[in-house]
Design an enzyme around this catalytic site. Structure first.
Site: not given
Ligand code: UD1
Ligand code: UDP
Length: 359
Positions: A202
């Site tokens: 992601h």
């Molecule tokens: C964010 C964090 C990242 C973390 C990740 C965990 C920042 C800068 N990034 O990235 O460090 O590893 O969360 O998962 O804070 N979206 C949906 N539904 C949701 C959430 C997101 O559709 O419930 C989609 C939207 O299109 C959105 C995109 O995902 O624009 C990105 O979401 P965003 O929260 O901005 O960043 P993440 O990639 O989730």
């Molecule tokens: N995770 C989850 N469902 C998924 C993928 C990941 O519950 O479909 C959990 C995973 O086990 C871990 C956490 O989400 O505990 C990691 O989150 P993510 O990869 O979104 O973010 P990061 O750790 O890179 O910030």
């Protein structure tokens, strides 16, 4: 009465919040207030974790939603001002390195509320939004709770006074230990009857850049094993935009599924042959679950795991990924008897004890 105000908003932060709340349960004079920034909002990115992990309903939902870094951070900052002023917390607790973390730490610091930063001191020393988020959060914090000894050292090198730095171990390890045995029973998710690889991906630096994500997408169908891949909504959106999504959906060895809950994620991880990921949280969990892991990135915060030989940085070039996956599959049954640098699984209890002692 000690009032802890937790600010969370992203999937991994809900998972880290659960052991923290659990560790406060036995103290009658601790009151927890939960603020959800709304950065993650889909059921399977938010609510499912509250349900599975028994986290109480949030006291405030800021409903920030998706957007640019500036608009997300700004919206959270503005909305926190009045909440913090009203609640007058003893400590504001922020987690990890997201935009929610940055806004939470900054809002609290500017209003003179003590800040505790969970997962403090991690650095990659390169440009990434998360790098500045966590650095600022650390410099706002009165309590820097470090998952690794190296993280403590990083903070000392930046001039943070040593009385603010605590080695607690990793709260993700607490969560993993609390849930690894019940995860199997608590979900009806059916496992495949053949060997499979568990995969997540992601990070913006991977999925937003065509050449990088395309290298990975080209490699995956050539891996001679089934891949179970719960796809983050960011990735799905980007792959559709780049017209790469169907390449994965159509590949006979890849099961692209919706994001799963924590129990499902842990269950898929524990029963997998190896793991492929770019997620910081999943890299650590693969290590805790004794799984070999291929990191589809050029760097990781968790160099200690790379040094054990149980994780390899494969980058995003197709042939490198294929070679590294083959190598890890051939070592999949190797056991690990070395040390775990992430503490003993009681990070949350240590954090709570430190706060009680110092407040
Ligand atoms: C964010 C964090 C990242 C973390 C990740 C965990 C920042 C800068 N990034 O990235 O460090 O590893 O969360 O998962 O804070 N979206 C949906 N539904 C949701 C959430 C997101 O559709 O419930 C989609 C939207 O299109 C959105 C995109 O995902 O624009 C990105 O979401 P965003 O929260 O901005 O960043 P993440 O990639 O989730
Ligand atoms: N995770 C989850 N469902 C998924 C993928 C990941 O519950 O479909 C959990 C995973 O086990 C871990 C956490 O989400 O505990 C990691 O989150 P993510 O990869 O979104 O973010 P990061 O750790 O890179 O910030």
């Amino acid at each position: 009465m000690i009032k802890l105000l937790h600010i969370v908003g992203n999937r991994p932060q809900f998972i880290k919040l659960a052991p923290f709340l659990e560790a406060t349960n036995k103290y009658k004079d601790i009151k927890n207030i939960i603020v959800h920034s709304g950065q993650h909002y889909d059921y399977e990115m938010s609510k499912i974790f509250f349900k599975e992990l028994g986290i109480p309903s949030v006291n405030y939902n800021l409903e920030t939603g998706s957007g640019t870094h500036g608009s997300q951070t700004g919206k959270i900052l503005i909305k926190l001002d009045s909440i913090l002023s009203k609640e007058q917390p003893s400590v504001v607790v922020v987690y990890g390195d997201t935009n929610t973390t940055l806004a939470g730490a900054l809002a609290a610091y500017k209003l003179h509320f003590p800040v505790a930063h969970v997962e403090s001191g991690m650095r990659e020393y390169m440009w990434r939004p998360e790098e500045i988020n966590k650095k600022i959060a650390d410099h706002c914090a009165d309590f820097c709770f470090c998952p690794l000894e190296r993280a403590c050292q990083n903070l000392q090198n930046e001039g943070i006074p040593s009385e603010r730095i605590y080695f607690t171990g990793d709260i993700t390890f607490d969560a993993f230990l609390m849930n690894k045995t019940i995860a199997n029973e608590k979900t009806s998710l059916e496992l495949p009857d053949s060997d499979y690889i568990f995969m997540t991906m992601h990070r913006a630096e991977t999925v937003d850049i065509y050449d990088r994500v395309n290298g990975i997408i080209e490699a995956l169908p050539q891996i001679p094993m089934r891949i179970i891949y719960p796809m983050h909504p960011r990735t799905k959106k980007r792959l559709i935009e780049m017209e790469l999504y169907n390449k994965l959906k159509d590949a006979s060895n890849i099961d692209v599924i919706d994001p799963v809950g924590y129990f499902e994620s842990i269950k898929l991880m524990i029963n997998s042959k190896i793991v492929i990921t770019d997620s910081g949280g999943v890299i650590k969990e693969a290590f805790y679950a004794s799984k070999m892991c291929v990191t589809i990135d050029d760097t990781t915060e968790y160099t200690e795991i790379i040094e054990t030989g149980r994780n390899i940085l494969a980058g995003t070039v197709k042939d490198n990924i294929l070679a590294n996956v083959a190598s890890m599959l051939s070592k999949a049954s190797d056991s690990y008897t070395g040390e775990n640098p992430f503490g003993d699984g009681s990070a949350a209890q240590k954090m709570v004890s430190i706060l009680l002692d110092r407040l």
